[in-house]
Design an enzyme around this catalytic site. Structure first.
Site, PDB file in Angstrom:
ATOM      1  N   HIS A 261      -5.612  10.958  54.441  1.00 28.14           N
ATOM      2  CA  HIS A 261      -4.761  11.781  53.083  1.00 28.14           C
ATOM      3  C   HIS A 261      -4.864  11.109  52.377  1.00 28.14           C
ATOM      4  O   HIS A 261      -4.060   9.893  52.941  1.00 28.14           O
ATOM      5  CB  HIS A 261      -4.146  12.764  53.522  1.00 28.14           C
TER       6      HIS A 261
ATOM      7  N   ASN B 209      -0.928   5.790  52.768  1.00 32.78           N
ATOM      8  CA  ASN B 209      -0.500   4.821  54.009  1.00 32.78           C
ATOM      9  C   ASN B 209      -1.485   5.356  54.739  1.00 32.78           C
ATOM     10  O   ASN B 209      -2.336   6.009  55.568  1.00 32.78           O
ATOM     11  CB  ASN B 209       1.312   5.977  54.555  1.00 32.78           C
TER      12      ASN B 209
END
Ligand code: AMP
Ligand code: ZN
Length: 140
Positions: A101, A88
């Site tokens: 991440h 995201n």
């Protein structure tokens, strides 16, 4: 460079404890504290990049190799029926921690919920062509 006020920088550096699954010079892979499924992992670069716009190409390429390693291991260890890779960027896309991440999410046939979903819509050919042209023009 590491940011002192960034929780994922501190987890990646080992300053905050985590359930670490894998670590090398560039990444720490941990179990997500609030897993969407059994074995939900986060691949966290040790270098601070806020999002994919900042991520170096070198880190991105190394990261995909780690993602594959974790997917293969999780599939075997947890008998997963599938794996989602989710990443995201920005609040509008659901990013809640501003340190790049990647989620590695094992999936199981007996789990009814769809973690990754969108509502498919019909497309207009002219609009699609204009969109493709707009993106192509940014690539130079
Ligand atoms: P995102 O919404 O893509 O930014 O994902 C952030 C993820 O980090 C969420 O799934 C959280 O559950 C997870 N998370 C936040 N803090 C921690 C932590 N201290 N240890 C492990 N996972 C965390
Ligand atoms: Zn950070």
């Amino acid at each position: 460079m590491k940011k002192d006020d960034c929780i994922f920088c501190r987890i990646a550096a080992g300053e905050i404890s985590s359930d670490t699954v894998y670590e090398d010079d560039d990444f720490r892979v941990i179990l997500d504290l609030n897993p969407g499924s059994r074995g939900h992992m986060l691949i966290i670069p040790k270098e601070h990049y806020q999002d994919i716009y900042e991520l170096s190409d070198e880190c991105g390429m190394k990261l995909m190799a780690v993602a594959k390693k974790m997917a293969v291991a999780a599939k075997k260890a947890l008998k997963a029926d599938g794996i989602n890779l989710v990443q995201n960027n920005e609040e509008a896309a659901g990013q809640s921690v501003p340190h790049f991440h990647m989620h590695v999410i094992p999936r199981y046939k007996d789990e009814a919920e769809r973690i990754v979903c969108w509502n498919p819509k019909s497309s207009d050919p002219d609009e699609q062509a204009a969109i493709a042209e707009a993106i192509r023009s940014e690539l130079g």
